[in-house]
Design a protein around this motif. Structure first.
Motif, mmCIF file in Angstrom:
data_model
loop_
_atom_site.group_PDB
_atom_site.id
_atom_site.type_symbol
_atom_site.label_atom_id
_atom_site.label_comp_id
_atom_site.label_asym_id
_atom_site.label_seq_id
_atom_site.Cartn_x
_atom_site.Cartn_y
_atom_site.Cartn_z
ATOM 1 N N MET A 1 0.836 -1.173 0.000
ATOM 2 C CA MET A 1 0.000 0.000 0.000
ATOM 3 C C MET A 1 0.891 1.250 0.000
ATOM 4 O O MET A 1 2.080 1.168 0.231
ATOM 5 C CB MET A 1 -0.923 0.017 1.219
ATOM 6 C CG MET A 1 -1.706 -1.265 1.465
ATOM 7 S SD MET A 1 -2.990 -1.495 0.247
ATOM 8 C CE MET A 1 -3.502 -3.142 0.615
ATOM 9 N N ALA A 2 0.304 2.379 -0.227
ATOM 10 C CA ALA A 2 1.061 3.624 -0.321
ATOM 11 C C ALA A 2 1.571 4.045 1.052
ATOM 12 O O ALA A 2 1.062 3.617 2.083
ATOM 13 C CB ALA A 2 0.177 4.711 -0.907
ATOM 14 N N ASN A 3 2.583 4.894 1.059
ATOM 15 C CA ASN A 3 3.146 5.391 2.311
ATOM 16 C C ASN A 3 2.282 6.527 2.843
ATOM 17 O O ASN A 3 2.568 7.695 2.637
ATOM 18 C CB ASN A 3 4.580 5.879 2.088
ATOM 19 C CG ASN A 3 5.487 4.740 1.704
ATOM 20 O OD1 ASN A 3 5.293 3.628 2.163
ATOM 21 N ND2 ASN A 3 6.450 5.021 0.867
ATOM 22 N N LYS A 4 1.225 6.181 3.504
ATOM 23 C CA LYS A 4 0.324 7.167 4.074
ATOM 24 C C LYS A 4 0.071 6.806 5.515
ATOM 25 O O LYS A 4 0.081 5.640 5.891
ATOM 26 C CB LYS A 4 -1.004 7.201 3.318
ATOM 27 C CG LYS A 4 -0.852 7.708 1.911
ATOM 28 C CD LYS A 4 -2.191 7.882 1.263
ATOM 29 C CE LYS A 4 -1.949 8.458 -0.110
ATOM 30 N NZ LYS A 4 -3.104 8.835 -0.798
ATOM 31 N N GLY A 5 -0.189 7.819 6.300
ATOM 32 C CA GLY A 5 -0.511 7.575 7.691
ATOM 33 C C GLY A 5 -1.897 6.977 7.815
ATOM 34 O O GLY A 5 -2.650 6.900 6.855
ATOM 35 N N TRP A 116 -2.390 0.831 -7.845
ATOM 36 C CA TRP A 116 -1.031 1.190 -7.479
ATOM 37 C C TRP A 116 -0.907 1.586 -6.010
ATOM 38 O O TRP A 116 0.052 1.219 -5.338
ATOM 39 C CB TRP A 116 -0.505 2.319 -8.376
ATOM 40 C CG TRP A 116 0.985 2.306 -8.411
ATOM 41 C CD1 TRP A 116 1.776 1.542 -9.196
ATOM 42 C CD2 TRP A 116 1.868 3.079 -7.585
ATOM 43 N NE1 TRP A 116 3.105 1.785 -8.916
ATOM 44 C CE2 TRP A 116 3.187 2.729 -7.919
ATOM 45 C CE3 TRP A 116 1.661 4.031 -6.587
ATOM 46 C CZ2 TRP A 116 4.287 3.286 -7.309
ATOM 47 C CZ3 TRP A 116 2.765 4.585 -5.977
ATOM 48 C CH2 TRP A 116 4.061 4.214 -6.349
ATOM 49 N N GLU A 117 -1.878 2.341 -5.511
ATOM 50 C CA GLU A 117 -1.843 2.732 -4.097
ATOM 51 C C GLU A 117 -2.660 1.794 -3.215
ATOM 52 O O GLU A 117 -2.692 1.953 -1.999
ATOM 53 C CB GLU A 117 -2.358 4.170 -3.939
ATOM 54 C CG GLU A 117 -1.436 5.195 -4.565
ATOM 55 C CD GLU A 117 -1.932 6.628 -4.382
ATOM 56 O OE1 GLU A 117 -2.972 6.828 -3.720
ATOM 57 O OE2 GLU A 117 -1.280 7.534 -4.913
ATOM 58 N N GLY A 118 -3.337 0.834 -3.816
ATOM 59 C CA GLY A 118 -4.127 -0.125 -3.042
ATOM 60 C C GLY A 118 -5.378 0.476 -2.450
ATOM 61 O O GLY A 118 -5.864 0.007 -1.427
ATOM 62 N N LYS A 119 -5.932 1.513 -3.085
ATOM 63 C CA LYS A 119 -7.105 2.194 -2.529
ATOM 64 C C LYS A 119 -8.382 1.382 -2.675
ATOM 65 O O LYS A 119 -9.236 1.411 -1.813
ATOM 66 C CB LYS A 119 -7.296 3.554 -3.199
ATOM 67 C CG LYS A 119 -6.264 4.559 -2.787
ATOM 68 C CD LYS A 119 -6.609 5.933 -3.306
ATOM 69 C CE LYS A 119 -5.564 6.911 -2.841
ATOM 70 N NZ LYS A 119 -6.103 8.140 -2.393
ATOM 71 N N ASP A 120 -8.548 0.697 -3.816
ATOM 72 C CA ASP A 120 -9.786 -0.046 -4.054
ATOM 73 C C ASP A 120 -9.482 -1.295 -4.884
ATOM 74 O O ASP A 120 -9.691 -1.324 -6.090
ATOM 75 C CB ASP A 120 -10.802 0.856 -4.763
ATOM 76 C CG ASP A 120 -12.195 0.242 -4.819
ATOM 77 O OD1 ASP A 120 -12.376 -0.878 -4.301
ATOM 78 O OD2 ASP A 120 -13.100 0.882 -5.390
ATOM 79 N N LEU A 121 -9.018 -2.330 -4.215
ATOM 80 C CA LEU A 121 -8.674 -3.562 -4.920
ATOM 81 C C LEU A 121 -9.912 -4.338 -5.356
ATOM 82 O O LEU A 121 -9.840 -5.165 -6.264
ATOM 83 C CB LEU A 121 -7.763 -4.432 -4.062
ATOM 84 C CG LEU A 121 -6.365 -3.845 -3.840
ATOM 85 C CD1 LEU A 121 -5.554 -4.709 -2.886
ATOM 86 C CD2 LEU A 121 -5.625 -3.682 -5.146
#
Length: 197
Positions: A1-5, A116-121
């Protein structure tokens, strides 16, 4: 997943709802289909959402998949794995464009960031399912999976009616229109009649 908090509040609830739509059983079917369709060269991912995303994230597996469904000229000319984020996203975009050319509707498509960011697989799963359904429906001989993995889309069922049948149909009141039984205004009152003097 993306590097987000971590997300909190409403953002967290929305993301949890999106994540709940992901289907692990469908993941297994899709992995098996892609492996059969593309051959052993694509390998298999680790079980689970993160493994599925990592496997597809660079776009190479997806490009191999869409190329395997086309006969003759392949839509994705260059398939190359790259560590650069923009190259991976470009590869995913090429897959999406080729899928649209194949016949997948825009409403069934995922956005590049969904994968790419894994937001909605779950959206990625829907796109791949729509692609599988189209491959079965087209019956071009390129589909290499089980027939019961995806549903076959409905085909056109054109009917030709004669002029006599069309005229006879104009005299029939369809059930969608209700009934004409008891359609009089007998006994209905709308208050006192108007007094004109």
């Amino acid at each position: 997943m993306a590097n987000k908090g971590p997300s909190f509040g409403l953002s967290r609830q929305v993301q949890d709802k999106i994540d709940s739509k992901y289907d692990p059983e469908l993941e297994q079917i899709l992995v098996e289909w892609i492996s059969r369709q593309c051959g052993s060269g694509v390998g298999k991912p680790e079980a689970g959402k993160t493994g599925f995303q990592t496997w597809l994230k660079d776009g190479c597996v997806l490009s191999e998949l869409i190329n395997s469904l086309f006969t003759g000229d392949k839509p994705v000319k260059k398939i190359a794995s790259s560590p650069a984020a923009f190259k991976q996203m470009e590869q995913i975009s090429q897959f999406l464009n080729a899928s649209e050319k194949y016949g997948v509707t825009k409403t069934d498509m995922f956005q590049t960031v969904d994968l790419w960011e894994g937001k909605d697989l779950a959206a990625v799963q829907r796109t791949l399912s729509a692609l599988g359904s189209l491959a079965i429906t087209k019956e071009e001989g390129t589909y290499k999976g089980e027939a019961n993995w995806f549903f076959k889309k409905a085909q056109e069922n054109k009917r030709d009616f004669s002029d006599d049948q069309m005229k006879a149909g104009k005299n029939v009141i369809g059930l969608q229109m209700g009934s004409n039984q008891g359609a009089s205004q007998e006994g209905m009152s709308y208050g006192r009649p108007r007094q004109i003097m």
